[in-house]
Design an enzyme around this catalytic site. Sequence first.
Site, PDB file in Angstrom:
ATOM      1  N   ASP A  37      -1.978 -18.673  24.616  1.00 16.63           N
ATOM      2  CA  ASP A  37      -2.413 -18.281  24.432  1.00 16.63           C
ATOM      3  C   ASP A  37      -2.351 -17.118  25.406  1.00 16.63           C
ATOM      4  O   ASP A  37      -2.224 -15.531  25.096  1.00 16.63           O
ATOM      5  CB  ASP A  37      -3.990 -18.357  24.528  1.00 16.63           C
ATOM      6  N   ALA A  93     -10.740 -18.835  39.296  1.00 16.21           N
ATOM      7  CA  ALA A  93     -11.318 -18.097  38.299  1.00 16.21           C
ATOM      8  C   ALA A  93     -10.669 -18.472  36.926  1.00 16.21           C
ATOM      9  O   ALA A  93     -11.448 -19.497  36.916  1.00 16.21           O
ATOM     10  CB  ALA A  93     -10.409 -16.197  38.827  1.00 16.21           C
ATOM     11  N   ASP A 152     -16.118  -9.046  42.472  1.00 15.23           N
ATOM     12  CA  ASP A 152     -14.917  -9.571  43.253  1.00 15.23           C
ATOM     13  C   ASP A 152     -13.691  -8.608  42.558  1.00 15.23           C
ATOM     14  O   ASP A 152     -12.733  -8.239  43.283  1.00 15.23           O
ATOM     15  CB  ASP A 152     -14.681 -11.143  42.929  1.00 15.23           C
TER      16      ASP A 152
END
Length: 321
Positions: free
Chosen positions: A179, A191, A77
């Site tokens: 984060d 994803a 990908d």
Amino acid sequence: MTDVLTPGREPHVLGLVIHPRNDVSESVATVTRAARRHGARVVARPADAARLGDGVSAVDDREFVERVDTVISLGGDGTMLGAMRLMAGRQTPVLGVCHGNLGFLIEVSPAQLPTALDDLAGGRFRLEPHSCLEVTGGTGLPGPTPAFNDLVVAADRPSKTATVDLEINHVRHGYYRCDAVIACTATGSTAYNYAAGGPVISPSIPAIGLTPVAPMSGIGRALVLGGEDTVALCNPSEHRTLRMSLDGATGGRLEPRGRVTLRLRQNVVNVVRFDPDALGCRNRVRLSLLDLPLRPDQLLELVPDHLRERARRLRHAPAAP
């Protein structure tokens, strides 16, 4: 490669984009044989062409983008996303062949490539348009840059949190302290966004997803915004730099007091599809293995018919003496 042998027409140009490390030589040989058979030319950018040997001509990036009639991505990908970014804004078909670990975007395996090339030459395919985030601002990006999966803004050092202000349509809407902040398309929602607990967005919806990774304060939930919205992610710090990544690859920085703007651009690139239903079923299986809440009977529905029939015959076969 449709009509490549039409008298008076320039030869069809196939452009190869390849995985930076994996061996793709068998697929390259398949492509060059098909090109000779159909009177087409095969090209690649210099760094790739140096690995591919005879039958592939080297052209610079600009000529590649302007001259190729079809792009074939040989990789996972990540390689496919790189090919899509390269051809963003053009109608050039992009065909993915899986030589990587993942293949959510990719329909064709190396074993299926000969048939796929024949179908491509015969015009037996469909084009699936894909949208992207157009990313503007920051440092280190070459002007407006497409991201077909996601943009991620994070601290410039490991183990540090990022503070990011959010603006939607030029109106301030609070801040993230986390984060990282993921901005994604519907394609990219399966994803990093999905891994971070964000929503899966239907590809039929023009939308931008925003998901904080491990939020500590500020906005703690994922948001889904409309395709017409303009999103700005701003660095409020006077001293700290934030880092950016586009589709997990292209990097940039968000300097102190800097901002990056996101807009959804629809139908930016065309991906070749031969059997979208088979690809969708395969991806449903992959997502199910990532703990989507399906019952065993629903998981069984995702198994191809020929495998279910084989399992049924094995269950009812007489036991060996």
